[in-house]
Scaffold this motif. Structure first.
Motif, short mmCIF file in Angstrom:
data_model
loop_
_atom_site.label_atom_id
_atom_site.label_comp_id
_atom_site.label_asym_id
_atom_site.label_seq_id
_atom_site.Cartn_x
_atom_site.Cartn_y
_atom_site.Cartn_z
N PHE A 27 0.85 -1.11 -0.08
CA PHE A 27 -0.10 -0.02 -0.09
C PHE A 27 0.82 1.13 0.04
O PHE A 27 1.98 1.40 0.33
CB PHE A 27 -0.94 0.04 1.18
N LYS A 28 0.39 2.34 -0.37
CA LYS A 28 1.03 3.59 -0.50
C LYS A 28 1.40 4.17 0.88
O LYS A 28 0.39 4.13 1.76
CB LYS A 28 0.40 4.60 -1.65
N TYR A 29 2.58 4.48 1.05
CA TYR A 29 2.80 5.30 2.40
C TYR A 29 3.72 6.44 2.41
O TYR A 29 4.56 6.35 1.23
CB TYR A 29 3.12 4.48 3.57
N SER A 30 3.70 7.47 3.32
CA SER A 30 4.78 8.29 3.18
C SER A 30 6.03 8.06 3.78
O SER A 30 6.82 8.55 3.16
CB SER A 30 4.01 9.77 3.81
N ARG A 31 5.84 7.51 4.72
CA ARG A 31 7.47 7.16 5.19
C ARG A 31 7.05 5.87 6.12
O ARG A 31 6.01 5.49 6.53
CB ARG A 31 8.11 8.46 6.08
N SER A 32 8.28 5.10 6.65
CA SER A 32 8.07 4.31 7.48
C SER A 32 9.33 4.25 8.47
O SER A 32 10.32 4.84 8.34
CB SER A 32 8.39 2.87 6.73
N LYS A 33 9.07 3.45 9.68
CA LYS A 33 10.12 3.58 10.59
C LYS A 33 10.24 2.20 11.47
O LYS A 33 8.95 1.49 11.68
CB LYS A 33 9.74 4.70 11.81
N VAL A 34 11.45 1.67 11.59
CA VAL A 34 11.65 0.60 12.37
C VAL A 34 11.24 0.73 13.94
O VAL A 34 11.88 1.84 14.28
CB VAL A 34 12.87 -0.12 12.23
N GLY A 35 10.56 -0.28 14.60
CA GLY A 35 10.44 0.19 16.16
C GLY A 35 9.79 -0.99 16.78
O GLY A 35 9.63 -2.05 16.16
N TYR A 36 9.11 -0.61 17.85
CA TYR A 36 8.26 -1.74 18.52
C TYR A 36 7.08 -1.34 19.21
O TYR A 36 6.83 -0.08 19.61
CB TYR A 36 9.42 -2.50 19.72
N VAL A 37 6.35 -2.35 19.68
CA VAL A 37 5.35 -2.09 20.59
C VAL A 37 5.53 -2.93 21.97
O VAL A 37 6.08 -4.13 22.07
CB VAL A 37 3.85 -2.39 20.09
N ASN A 38 5.17 -2.53 23.01
CA ASN A 38 5.36 -3.07 24.24
C ASN A 38 4.05 -3.85 24.58
O ASN A 38 2.83 -3.45 24.10
CB ASN A 38 5.65 -2.09 25.35
N GLY A 39 4.25 -4.89 25.35
CA GLY A 39 3.10 -5.73 25.99
C GLY A 39 2.46 -6.59 25.07
O GLY A 39 1.62 -7.28 25.33
N TYR A 40 3.43 -7.05 23.96
CA TYR A 40 2.91 -8.15 23.07
C TYR A 40 4.04 -8.89 22.75
O TYR A 40 5.23 -8.52 22.42
CB TYR A 40 2.38 -7.57 21.89
N SER A 41 3.90 -10.19 22.38
CA SER A 41 4.94 -11.14 21.83
C SER A 41 4.31 -11.63 20.46
O SER A 41 3.09 -11.75 20.29
CB SER A 41 4.84 -12.57 22.74
N ARG A 42 5.27 -11.77 19.64
CA ARG A 42 5.02 -12.20 18.30
C ARG A 42 5.01 -13.74 18.20
O ARG A 42 5.89 -14.22 18.70
CB ARG A 42 5.89 -11.75 17.20
N ARG A 43 3.74 -14.30 17.93
CA ARG A 43 3.69 -15.75 17.86
C ARG A 43 3.31 -16.45 16.52
O ARG A 43 2.33 -15.87 16.00
CB ARG A 43 2.70 -16.41 18.92
N PHE A 44 3.82 -17.54 16.18
CA PHE A 44 3.17 -18.30 14.98
C PHE A 44 2.02 -18.95 15.47
O PHE A 44 2.12 -20.37 15.17
CB PHE A 44 4.06 -19.21 14.48
N TRP A 45 0.98 -18.53 15.81
CA TRP A 45 -0.10 -19.08 16.33
C TRP A 45 -1.29 -19.07 15.61
O TRP A 45 -2.48 -19.60 16.25
CB TRP A 45 -0.47 -18.50 17.75
N HIS A 46 -1.50 -18.54 14.61
CA HIS A 46 -2.62 -18.41 13.50
C HIS A 46 -2.31 -18.91 12.35
O HIS A 46 -1.39 -18.86 11.65
CB HIS A 46 -2.74 -16.53 13.24
N GLY A 47 -3.61 -19.66 12.02
CA GLY A 47 -3.63 -20.37 10.82
C GLY A 47 -3.90 -19.55 9.50
O GLY A 47 -4.40 -18.42 9.55
N ASP A 48 -3.42 -20.06 8.40
CA ASP A 48 -3.78 -19.28 7.22
C ASP A 48 -4.13 -20.31 6.20
O ASP A 48 -3.35 -21.23 5.83
CB ASP A 48 -2.34 -18.54 6.99
N ASN A 49 -5.38 -19.86 5.61
CA ASN A 49 -5.81 -20.85 4.75
C ASN A 49 -5.92 -20.17 3.28
O ASN A 49 -6.64 -20.78 2.38
CB ASN A 49 -7.33 -21.31 4.73
N PHE A 50 -5.20 -19.05 3.02
CA PHE A 50 -5.24 -18.27 1.85
C PHE A 50 -3.79 -17.98 1.30
O PHE A 50 -3.38 -18.60 0.31
CB PHE A 50 -5.99 -17.06 2.19
#
Length: 193
Positions: A27-50
């Motif tokens: 998608f079109k965006y003006s700028r991007s930044k690397v960073g983080y969010v607190n209070g969450y872990s990334r997990r491979f727990w979601h299924g994908d059927n598409f």
């Protein structure tokens, strides 16, 4: 206040990506930044059927799981003006309709900057019919190694995410991600070798 009300009042919007959005926002965006969010872990727990699996063989993709002591690194994209509506239309199909994610506004902290911004994030929850939940790194790796969908092989998703972390956040060790990557590479080495 509802999410729609907050979005209507904004001239710009930050969107936080922690999975495929880190390398393929589409998608079109003006700028991007690397960073983080607190209070969450990334997990491979979601299924994908598409995108990375099928109804017969679900792939595994990441979601965020509430975890007070954790933070998740990714990329936030700023969209402005007309880009907001266009981006949200696209992402609502990609993430909500096809992916089963819900939206939430959370605090995003750009690397090396003071302060934070509110960012829109897509999170799959356990009440989603294709939510898979926890499993061992080896079980997740096996599922990833054999799954593919319309956007490509599930292993590509895993390896691109690990590559993003190593290149963009070399000081961060994502134990869950890297353990699954190691298990998947070991499995592939065994199968090829």
């Amino acid at each position: 206040m509802k999410l729609s009300d907050i979005l209507n009042e904004k001239s710009s919007l930050w969107i936080f990506g922690y999975g495929s959005l880190v390398w393929r926002p589409d998608f079109k965006y003006s700028r991007s930044k690397v960073g983080y969010v607190n209070g969450y872990s990334r997990r491979f727990w979601h299924g994908d059927n598409f995108h990375r699996g099928t109804d017969q063989m679900l792939g595994r993709v990441v979601t965020l799981v509430e975890d007070d002591d954790a933070c998740t690194w990714g990329v936030a994209y700023e969209v402005r003006g007309q880009e907001i509506e266009e981006s949200l239309k696209y992402l609502n199909i990609r993430e909500n309709v096809m992916g089963g994610y819900e939206t939430k506004l959370i605090e995003f902290k750009p690397r090396g900057e003071d302060g934070s911004v509110l960012a829109l994030v897509y999170i799959a929850t356990s009440d989603n019919p294709i939510y898979l939940g926890p499993a061992s790194s080896e079980e997740i790796a096996v599922q990833i190694a054999v799954s593919s969908g319309k956007s490509g092989h599930n292993i590509e998703y895993l390896l691109r995410l690990a590559e993003f972390m190593r290149l963009s956040c070399p000081e961060v060790h994502d134990e869950h991600l890297f353990a699954i990557e190691a298990a998947a590479l070991s499995l592939l080495s065994f199968l090829i070798g």
